[in-house]
Design a protein around this motif. Sequence first.
Motif, PDB file in Angstrom:
ATOM      1  N   TYR A   1       6.327  77.318  13.155  1.00 25.83           N
ATOM      2  CA  TYR A   1       6.441  78.244  14.282  1.00 25.83           C
ATOM      3  C   TYR A   1       7.670  79.129  14.119  1.00 25.83           C
ATOM      4  CZ  TYR A   1       7.650  79.878  18.882  1.00 25.83           C
ATOM      5  OH  TYR A   1       8.000  80.666  19.943  1.00 25.83           O
ATOM      6  N   SER A   2       7.520  80.407  14.448  1.00 23.50           N
ATOM      7  CA  SER A   2       8.633  81.349  14.410  1.00 23.50           C
ATOM      8  C   SER A   2       8.938  81.816  15.824  1.00 23.50           C
ATOM      9  CB  SER A   2       8.286  82.558  13.530  1.00 23.50           C
ATOM     10  OG  SER A   2       9.295  83.541  13.635  1.00 23.50           O
ATOM     11  N   THR A   3      10.155  81.553  16.297  1.00 25.22           N
ATOM     12  CA  THR A   3      10.539  81.939  17.652  1.00 25.22           C
ATOM     13  C   THR A   3      10.574  83.456  17.823  1.00 25.22           C
ATOM     14  OG1 THR A   3      12.882  81.825  17.048  1.00 25.22           O
ATOM     15  CG2 THR A   3      11.880  79.846  18.002  1.00 25.22           C
ATOM     16  N   ALA A   4      10.577  84.196  16.725  1.00 25.76           N
ATOM     17  CA  ALA A   4      10.638  85.648  16.815  1.00 25.76           C
ATOM     18  C   ALA A   4       9.469  86.206  17.626  1.00 25.76           C
ATOM     19  CB  ALA A   4      10.647  86.269  15.418  1.00 25.76           C
ATOM     20  N   VAL A   5       8.292  85.610  17.509  1.00 25.16           N
ATOM     21  CA  VAL A   5       7.134  86.116  18.233  1.00 25.16           C
ATOM     22  C   VAL A   5       7.318  85.936  19.737  1.00 25.16           C
ATOM     23  CG1 VAL A   5       4.639  85.896  18.547  1.00 25.16           C
ATOM     24  CG2 VAL A   5       5.624  85.698  16.267  1.00 25.16           C
ATOM     25  N   ASP A   6       7.863  84.789  20.149  1.00 25.31           N
ATOM     26  CA  ASP A   6       8.140  84.602  21.568  1.00 25.31           C
ATOM     27  C   ASP A   6       9.152  85.618  22.074  1.00 25.31           C
ATOM     28  OD1 ASP A   6       6.564  82.707  22.820  1.00 25.31           O
ATOM     29  OD2 ASP A   6       7.673  81.035  21.983  1.00 25.31           O
ATOM     30  N   VAL A   7      10.175  85.891  21.268  1.00 23.36           N
ATOM     31  CA  VAL A   7      11.187  86.873  21.666  1.00 23.36           C
ATOM     32  C   VAL A   7      10.539  88.245  21.839  1.00 23.36           C
ATOM     33  CG1 VAL A   7      13.269  88.105  20.934  1.00 23.36           C
ATOM     34  CG2 VAL A   7      13.091  85.628  20.577  1.00 23.36           C
TER      35      VAL A   7
ATOM     36  N   GLU B   1      13.346  94.040  26.692  1.00 17.64           N
ATOM     37  CA  GLU B   1      13.751  95.169  25.865  1.00 17.64           C
ATOM     38  C   GLU B   1      12.823  95.373  24.670  1.00 17.64           C
ATOM     39  OE1 GLU B   1      16.265  97.187  26.722  1.00 17.64           O
ATOM     40  OE2 GLU B   1      16.399  95.962  28.535  1.00 17.64           O
ATOM     41  N   SER B   2      11.943  94.436  24.424  1.00 16.23           N
ATOM     42  CA  SER B   2      11.047  94.526  23.269  1.00 16.23           C
ATOM     43  C   SER B   2       9.929  95.513  23.538  1.00 16.23           C
ATOM     44  CB  SER B   2      10.448  93.151  22.968  1.00 16.23           C
ATOM     45  OG  SER B   2       9.350  93.262  22.080  1.00 16.23           O
ATOM     46  N   PRO B   3       9.583  96.331  22.552  1.00 20.97           N
ATOM     47  CA  PRO B   3       8.439  97.235  22.740  1.00 20.97           C
ATOM     48  C   PRO B   3       7.124  96.473  22.886  1.00 20.97           C
ATOM     49  CG  PRO B   3       9.230  97.287  20.467  1.00 20.97           C
ATOM     50  CD  PRO B   3      10.237  96.515  21.241  1.00 20.97           C
ATOM     51  N   PHE B   4       7.100  95.215  22.471  1.00 20.34           N
ATOM     52  CA  PHE B   4       5.881  94.404  22.553  1.00 20.34           C
ATOM     53  C   PHE B   4       5.908  93.449  23.747  1.00 20.34           C
ATOM     54  CE2 PHE B   4       6.450  95.481  18.050  1.00 20.34           C
ATOM     55  CZ  PHE B   4       5.245  96.117  17.803  1.00 20.34           C
ATOM     56  N   HIS B   5       6.777  93.739  24.707  1.00 20.95           N
ATOM     57  CA  HIS B   5       6.888  92.911  25.906  1.00 20.95           C
ATOM     58  C   HIS B   5       5.535  92.788  26.609  1.00 20.95           C
ATOM     59  CE1 HIS B   5       8.658  91.000  29.328  1.00 20.95           C
ATOM     60  NE2 HIS B   5       8.536  92.036  30.139  1.00 20.95           N
TER      61      HIS B   5
ATOM     62  N   LEU C   1      14.798  91.711  13.802  1.00 16.64           N
ATOM     63  CA  LEU C   1      14.191  92.070  15.078  1.00 16.64           C
ATOM     64  C   LEU C   1      14.687  93.429  15.558  1.00 16.64           C
ATOM     65  CD1 LEU C   1      14.276  88.640  16.938  1.00 16.64           C
ATOM     66  CD2 LEU C   1      12.219  89.950  16.372  1.00 16.64           C
ATOM     67  N   ALA C   2      15.964  93.690  15.373  1.00 15.01           N
ATOM     68  CA  ALA C   2      16.520  94.977  15.808  1.00 15.01           C
ATOM     69  C   ALA C   2      15.844  96.133  15.092  1.00 15.01           C
ATOM     70  CB  ALA C   2      18.024  95.003  15.567  1.00 15.01           C
TER      71      ALA C   2
END
Length: 393
Positions: free
Chosen positions: A196-202, A208-212, A256-257
């Motif tokens: 699992y990668s926590t990046a997807v949850d973030v 602030e994420s464009p994929f919110h 991510l940035a």
Amino acid sequence: MISYTGILVEQRPGAQVKFLVFVADAKEVVGWAEADNIKLDRGNVQRELVESRWRQIRKFFNASPNNVIPTSVTIALDESIPQAESVEDLANAAGFVLEDTANGMTKITFDPERIKGAAFQHRLKGMSMLDYDVKVPICLFLSLPKVERAFQFVTINNKSHKVPTGNLKALLANFEQIEANLRSRLTQASITAPHYSTAVDVLNEDPESPFHKLVDWVNNRFEDAALLVPPTALENSLRAIVRAFPETREDESDALAVLYAIWRAVFGQYGITAATAAGFPNLMLKATIQTISEMVVEKLKSDYDPAFSNDPVMADNGEKAGVTAANLVQGIPAAFWERPWTMKSLDTSAGRALIQEGIRELKRIIHQSNGGDLPDHWEQRLRLYQSGTDLEE
């Protein structure tokens, strides 16, 4: 003679296909059931019995006493095997006898030396090779024609669905307290599960994420969620960033940035939010997200080539990525992302190349117009709109 008692099932009115459901010892069943050898057209319908597969089943059972396979093994009796009137009739001929019991069950009797059932799953072999007896649910089709056997096999193998990768990752994420034990159980049984990668949850939960609120997986629990963006599209995009800029590997927030900057610029060009994203189906495709991310990353990679620059990609907190992405989509009309492309199955290397080709050709048309209106029917010049043929590698 051998007998089993179970429930005779006529699953729907008018069906001529019947099956008997019962429980038996795997070691006993494997004595009269074997891999189906029916052939249609060029090849066998049944898979060849492969030793490595049944050994994996045996390993699965030996890994833990709690490891069980509750689903039934499907076996079929060929249509050439007749139903006899009485057990005495089986003394000199192959066949089977069905008898109703007092409790509403049905008993089947046959001579295992004269009958060989065709097993649709060869996990039965693995269960039979254990040092102890394993009870296995059996679904036994009675007098099944060859074509019907082929149909049942194909249906069984194509109508069963794996747990989606995204859901499996979310399961591991949601239950961190059991992750170590679960991973141990899975590895002991030789079952692989992606990390699992926590990046997807973030990316999904950070305002602030464009994929919110846009990620299409079970962890997206927002009431106003728009399940549009495949998690793998984001993971592949992040991998492209890390491959191009090794310095982002040390801190995932750097990668991510860069991704944030790229897609803030793209979505900003069209005013896309979770509420409006569904109106841009082409842009939400996994293949499109990965393609645009990779196109921007390739341009950034050349800009930050150490032969020409001392700056790291994070020198401006990744904002150069946003500028590059904005330049890429500048002038591309929203209609390009709104009108579904005729070409399908684009999530291949050939499909992603076609998306790149479409973007580049459209940008050439834009440059030729010198900032003016695009020519009528501009989409006819793009292969994405010209064919309904599915792409393959």
